[in-house]
Design a protein around this motif. Structure first.
Motif, PDB file in Angstrom:
ATOM      1  N   ASP A  87      25.208  18.188 -21.665  1.00  8.46           N
ATOM      2  CA  ASP A  87      24.758  18.644 -22.975  1.00  8.46           C
ATOM      3  C   ASP A  87      23.929  19.919 -22.824  1.00  8.46           C
ATOM      4  O   ASP A  87      23.679  20.392 -21.709  1.00  8.46           O
ATOM      5  CB  ASP A  87      23.925  17.563 -23.662  1.00  8.46           C
ATOM      6  CG  ASP A  87      24.726  16.302 -23.957  1.00  8.46           C
ATOM      7  OD1 ASP A  87      25.971  16.406 -24.033  1.00  8.46           O
ATOM      8  OD2 ASP A  87      24.116  15.226 -24.135  1.00  8.46           O
ATOM      9  N   ALA A  95      17.470  22.544 -31.186  1.00  7.39           N
ATOM     10  CA  ALA A  95      18.863  22.368 -31.592  1.00  7.39           C
ATOM     11  C   ALA A  95      19.613  21.834 -30.382  1.00  7.39           C
ATOM     12  O   ALA A  95      19.548  22.415 -29.297  1.00  7.39           O
ATOM     13  CB  ALA A  95      19.465  23.692 -32.054  1.00  7.39           C
ATOM     14  N   ARG A  96      20.325  20.717 -30.559  1.00 18.21           N
ATOM     15  CA  ARG A  96      21.040  20.101 -29.442  1.00 18.21           C
ATOM     16  C   ARG A  96      22.545  20.303 -29.597  1.00 18.21           C
ATOM     17  O   ARG A  96      23.070  20.324 -30.714  1.00 18.21           O
ATOM     18  CB  ARG A  96      20.709  18.616 -29.356  1.00 18.21           C
ATOM     19  CG  ARG A  96      19.253  18.343 -29.000  1.00 18.21           C
ATOM     20  CD  ARG A  96      19.022  16.891 -28.635  1.00 18.21           C
ATOM     21  NE  ARG A  96      17.633  16.625 -28.289  1.00 18.21           N
ATOM     22  CZ  ARG A  96      17.198  15.490 -27.777  1.00 18.21           C
ATOM     23  NH1 ARG A  96      18.052  14.489 -27.567  1.00 18.21           N
ATOM     24  NH2 ARG A  96      15.927  15.324 -27.482  1.00 18.21           N
ATOM     25  N   PHE A  97      23.214  20.415 -28.462  1.00 20.15           N
ATOM     26  CA  PHE A  97      24.659  20.637 -28.434  1.00 20.15           C
ATOM     27  C   PHE A  97      25.292  19.630 -27.472  1.00 20.15           C
ATOM     28  O   PHE A  97      24.874  19.524 -26.312  1.00 20.15           O
ATOM     29  CB  PHE A  97      24.974  22.062 -27.965  1.00 20.15           C
ATOM     30  CG  PHE A  97      24.243  23.131 -28.743  1.00 20.15           C
ATOM     31  CD1 PHE A  97      24.794  23.672 -29.889  1.00 20.15           C
ATOM     32  CD2 PHE A  97      22.988  23.574 -28.330  1.00 20.15           C
ATOM     33  CE1 PHE A  97      24.123  24.647 -30.606  1.00 20.15           C
ATOM     34  CE2 PHE A  97      22.308  24.550 -29.034  1.00 20.15           C
ATOM     35  CZ  PHE A  97      22.876  25.085 -30.170  1.00 20.15           C
ATOM     36  N   LYS A  98      26.280  18.894 -27.955  1.00 11.34           N
ATOM     37  CA  LYS A  98      26.931  17.891 -27.131  1.00 11.34           C
ATOM     38  C   LYS A  98      27.917  18.526 -26.160  1.00 11.34           C
ATOM     39  O   LYS A  98      28.487  19.583 -26.431  1.00 11.34           O
ATOM     40  CB  LYS A  98      27.658  16.879 -28.021  1.00 11.34           C
ATOM     41  CG  LYS A  98      26.738  16.053 -28.904  1.00 11.34           C
ATOM     42  CD  LYS A  98      27.532  15.053 -29.737  1.00 11.34           C
ATOM     43  CE  LYS A  98      26.616  14.210 -30.594  1.00 11.34           C
ATOM     44  NZ  LYS A  98      27.371  13.227 -31.417  1.00 11.34           N
ATOM     45  N   ASP A 148      31.268  19.585 -27.395  1.00 16.94           N
ATOM     46  CA  ASP A 148      31.362  20.760 -28.271  1.00 16.94           C
ATOM     47  C   ASP A 148      31.247  22.077 -27.514  1.00 16.94           C
ATOM     48  O   ASP A 148      31.543  23.134 -28.078  1.00 16.94           O
ATOM     49  CB  ASP A 148      30.254  20.711 -29.329  1.00 16.94           C
ATOM     50  CG  ASP A 148      30.409  19.526 -30.270  1.00 16.94           C
ATOM     51  OD1 ASP A 148      31.562  19.112 -30.503  1.00 16.94           O
ATOM     52  OD2 ASP A 148      29.379  19.023 -30.761  1.00 16.94           O
ATOM     53  N   LEU A 149      30.802  22.022 -26.258  1.00 14.65           N
ATOM     54  CA  LEU A 149      30.526  23.263 -25.531  1.00 14.65           C
ATOM     55  C   LEU A 149      31.788  24.026 -25.160  1.00 14.65           C
ATOM     56  O   LEU A 149      31.713  25.198 -24.774  1.00 14.65           O
ATOM     57  CB  LEU A 149      29.701  22.968 -24.271  1.00 14.65           C
ATOM     58  CG  LEU A 149      28.284  22.423 -24.507  1.00 14.65           C
ATOM     59  CD1 LEU A 149      27.564  22.217 -23.179  1.00 14.65           C
ATOM     60  CD2 LEU A 149      27.488  23.365 -25.399  1.00 14.65           C
ATOM     61  N   LYS A 174      31.922  29.098 -31.212  1.00 16.94           N
ATOM     62  CA  LYS A 174      31.179  28.312 -32.195  1.00 16.94           C
ATOM     63  C   LYS A 174      29.748  28.077 -31.735  1.00 16.94           C
ATOM     64  O   LYS A 174      28.806  28.187 -32.517  1.00 16.94           O
ATOM     65  CB  LYS A 174      31.883  26.976 -32.425  1.00 16.94           C
ATOM     66  CG  LYS A 174      31.171  26.071 -33.427  1.00 16.94           C
ATOM     67  CD  LYS A 174      31.914  24.754 -33.605  1.00 16.94           C
ATOM     68  CE  LYS A 174      31.168  23.840 -34.573  1.00 16.94           C
ATOM     69  NZ  LYS A 174      31.864  22.539 -34.734  1.00 16.94           N
ATOM     70  N   ILE A 175      29.561  27.754 -30.452  1.00 16.81           N
ATOM     71  CA  ILE A 175      28.214  27.525 -29.920  1.00 16.81           C
ATOM     72  C   ILE A 175      27.381  28.791 -30.028  1.00 16.81           C
ATOM     73  O   ILE A 175      26.212  28.757 -30.436  1.00 16.81           O
ATOM     74  CB  ILE A 175      28.280  27.047 -28.462  1.00 16.81           C
ATOM     75  CG1 ILE A 175      28.993  25.693 -28.374  1.00 16.81           C
ATOM     76  CG2 ILE A 175      26.883  26.949 -27.865  1.00 16.81           C
ATOM     77  CD1 ILE A 175      28.329  24.585 -29.151  1.00 16.81           C
ATOM     78  N   GLU A 216      26.275  29.278 -33.571  1.00 11.74           N
ATOM     79  CA  GLU A 216      25.227  28.346 -33.975  1.00 11.74           C
ATOM     80  C   GLU A 216      23.871  28.770 -33.402  1.00 11.74           C
ATOM     81  O   GLU A 216      22.844  28.633 -34.058  1.00 11.74           O
ATOM     82  CB  GLU A 216      25.579  26.936 -33.527  1.00 11.74           C
ATOM     83  CG  GLU A 216      26.736  26.318 -34.315  1.00 11.74           C
ATOM     84  CD  GLU A 216      27.001  24.881 -33.910  1.00 11.74           C
ATOM     85  OE1 GLU A 216      26.180  24.317 -33.158  1.00 11.74           O
ATOM     86  OE2 GLU A 216      28.034  24.324 -34.343  1.00 11.74           O
ATOM     87  N   GLY A 269      17.732  23.434 -36.142  1.00 14.83           N
ATOM     88  CA  GLY A 269      18.321  22.392 -35.304  1.00 14.83           C
ATOM     89  C   GLY A 269      18.131  21.000 -35.868  1.00 14.83           C
ATOM     90  O   GLY A 269      18.315  20.746 -37.045  1.00 14.83           O
TER      91      GLY A 269
END
Length: 705
Positions: free
Chosen positions: A465, A491-494, A497-498, A503-504, A507, A655
């Motif tokens: 993550d 703000a967290r990113f799974k 999704d990376l 898109k990352i 964001e 986030g």
């Protein structure tokens, strides 16, 4: 009121514009001019009939309207009289004939008045009929008398609802007034107010006073939950734009225009019709509104103040719509070039702006560039750069920031990876490349230094993550792991999704843009740190539900707070805008006359002490503990004729939304500021700018239950 109901109604809808071209979007109009009133107590308005005639010729001969229905005068042809019943029938026929993408134009020219909201409506801010002043507004048909045959704002709103639901694009113009002085005299300028005293339609002074007392008792209480519910967008295929001739407390004028022509016209209808002639495409309703202000100023008019609401970025009588822009427009004030927006739009001394023609919506061909020399909260004085000295600057040309030269510290973003208990630079390929490319032309500086950053994007190699967090929290992350960040803005990113690197990157940019926008407001709060000057025009105070001055800004869940504002100026009205900030970089527009953060403070009477006016009343939610702050921006309507538009500042939290008890130490810069200002909790702090906008702030915390 018509004004409040329509503004709130239009804020709840968003336009879905047809993406494909249509062969022909039908253009239909309903023009109503009440010129010959049958009641002896109501003055005739010959200008209303002239408004209808002028617009009928314009729409049919120059703007290619397919069908124009007119109701005006009092002729032998009963079907053309603007009576209560005929107006009802005409609206119903209009709704029946309208279809998807129909362009609908409606003109209501005549007298207006106001009547108290019935006692059966317990909440004056009911979303179905928001009336914070306790009064309904009404348009007077030609057969209006006593308390009969009025057309209330609720009814007009219902008609507009039905047109919008059919997918029609509606533009309605109210050339009437619904509040103001009680005078009916004709002055030396032969101006007649388009206003009828409520007493003429059977409303006594005692009933009006009871309505005012009802407002002052505080019948209106909003909460954060209610505000969130109202803010939810309601998808619809159509849209509505409304132009109003005057603010709620002003009277629209009927007067001779052109001057010396002997022809009576409504002031708004005349200038609007003149501005539309020869301008068939490529302008938005926002462009038109700015042009109207310029026409009023050239006409020597400071009152009344027209205003507008709705989808102002949509093309006039068209299907195209452009994204909402920051309110940065170039205008001349004497020999000076002035850009609207100021620090609230991200301007600083040394900022260089590109200037575009009003019709260049895509910002494809800049006319030239200007540099900011002096700036305050709401405007900036600019000068042409060396390469643009000879440029022909258009009035109301739109502006876009090109770059910043000084007075601005860019945000620093580090790209890192956490491996075990050590931080290292994020590998340069893939995600790091996409993020660097995203910020290539922005004011955000990207590096890979863990000890030299404001924010850090950290890839957690153990889980796959990632997190975007304040740079000052990196040491906490190293020592205690992710669990230590639960109470920190982030703000967290799974991991899943990376893979979508574009898109990352987008964001990350979106979240850091929130920080920059929020920081501009933070600067205003710092600049407003001086104690309130008793000589300033506007004063603001916070009071509890029992009316007592709040002596401690440490509030508890369930407490009710009412903010009151007083305008001490004896001749100038003030706009006010209320912005609410929280410690997670969230910004909202709250309170005001319609629940959307904007309102008007009338000038003080010369015969009585100035009276405080409630501008925001709220209840502290049980689950909303933390630190909060308000910024109130007050601008006199003479220097700022446009209705303030700071909707571009509204934003959700940074986030993830996390909760933190206020007993813990402040974490963000804003919370440190809040913590420091709580030493004088009941005092509002202010700052006055170059064009005299007044900035007032108040901060408070809500303790957990």
């Amino acid at each position: 009121m018509i004004v409040n109901r329509l503004i709130l109604w239009m804020a709840l809808y968003f336009t879905v514009v047809s993406s494909g071209e249509v062969a022909h979007a039908e253009r239909i109009a309903l023009l109503i001019g009440c010129s010959d009133y049958q009641s002896e107590k109501i003055d005739d308005l010959p200008g209303a009939a002239n408004d209808v005639l002028a617009f009928k010729q314009l729409l049919e001969n120059e703007l290619d309207f397919d069908r124009v229905t007119t109701l005006t005068g009092w002729t032998d042809d009963v079907a053309t009289r603007p009576t209560h019943d005929r107006i009802h029938d005409a609206f119903e026929q209009l709704i029946e004939s309208a279809s998807l993408d129909s362009q609908v134009f409606i003109l209501l020219s005549g007298h207006g008045t106001n009547v108290p909201v019935p006692e059966s409506q317990a909440n004056l801010l009911d979303v179905s009929n928001p009336e914070p002043d306790g009064l309904n507004e009404a348009f007077l048909p030609a057969d209006a008398h006593a308390d009969e045959n009025l057309i209330l704002d609720d009814q007009i709103g219902q008609w507009l609802d039905q047109l919008q639901e059919k997918g029609s694009h509606v533009w309605i113009v109210f050339d009437c007034c619904h509040s103001g002085t009680m005078t009916r005299s004709v002055g030396a300028s032969d101006e007649v107010p388009r206003y009828v005293s409520p007493s003429v339609v059977g409303v006594s002074a005692e009933v009006l006073e009871a309505a005012r007392q009802r407002v002052e008792k505080g019948a209106n209480v909003s909460s954060e939950d209610e505000a969130k519910e109202l803010a939810k967008p309601r998808q619809s295929k159509g849209s509505v734009v409304a132009f109003f001739a005057a603010k709620a407390h002003q009277t629209e004028a009927e007067l001779i225009r052109p001057k010396n022509s002997g022809i009576k016209r409504g002031l708004l209808a005349y200038h609007l019709e003149q501005e539309l002639r020869g301008r068939k495409s490529g302008i938005t309703y926002g462009d038109l509104s700015r042009a109207l202000i310029s026409r009023y100023q050239a006409d020597g008019r400071r009152h009344p103040s027209p205003f507008w609401a709705g989808d102002l970025n949509r093309e006039v009588f068209g299907l195209r719509s452009w994204p909402e822009q920051k309110p940065m427009f170039l205008s001349r004030e004497g020999d000076a070039l002035v850009v609207s927006g100021g620090r609230l739009a991200g301007l600083n001394q040394g900022t260089v702006l590109e200037v575009f023609a009003p019709s260049d919506k895509a910002h494809e061909t800049p006319i030239g560039t200007v540099e900011v020399k002096t700036v305050n909260a709401t405007s900036a004085i600019v000068e042409p750069t060396e390469s643009s000295v000879a440029a022909n600057w258009p009035n109301n040309g739109s502006c876009r920031i090109l770059y910043h030269e000084s007075d601005r510290t860019p945000l620093r973003l580090s790209l890192l990876a956490l491996s075990g208990s050590a931080l290292k630079p994020l590998p340069p390929e893939g995600l790091a490349t996409a993020i660097r490319q995203q910020f290539k032309d922005s004011s955000i500086l990207v590096n890979d230094e863990s000890n030299d950053c404001d924010w850090a994007f950290v890839l957690l190699e153990e889980t796959g993550d990632a997190v975007l967090v304040l740079g000052e929290e990196l040491q906490r992350l190293l020592q205690n792991g992710m669990s230590s960040l639960e109470k920190i803005p982030q703000a967290r990113f799974k991991k899943s999704d990376l893979g979508d690197v574009a898109k990352i990157a987008a964001e990350i940019e979106s979240n850091l843009t929130k920080v920059e926008k929020w920081s501009n407001l933070n600067k205003l709060m710092v600049a407003a740190g001086a104690e309130l000057d008793p000589n300033q025009d506007v004063r603001i105070e916070a009071r509890a539900a029992d009316g007592l001055l709040i002596g401690d800004s440490q509030l508890k869940p369930g407490e009710i707070v009412e903010l009151r504002a007083t305008n001490k100026n004896l001749s100038r009205d003030y706009w006010y805008v209320i912005l609410q900030l929280n410690s997670h970089y969230g910004i909202g527009l709250v309170g005001g006359e319609n629940g959307l953060g904007v309102g008007t403070l009338r000038h003080a009477p010369r015969t009585a002490p100035p009276r405080p006016q409630p501008i925001y009343r709220f209840r502290c939610n049980d689950d909303a503990s933390g630190s909060f702050g308000l910024i109130v921006i007050a601008m006199n309507t003479r220097d700022h004729p446009h209705t303030p538009n700071f909707g571009f500042l509204r934003q959700e939290n940074f986030g993830a939304v996390v909760n933190r008890h206020t007993t813990e130490s402040p974490t963000t810069e804003f919370e440190r500021l809040l913590n420091g200002t709580l030493k004088s909790p009941t005092k509002f702090r202010n700052q006055q700018g170059l064009d005299r906008p007044q900035i007032l702030t108040w901060t408070w915390t809500v303790s957990p239950p």
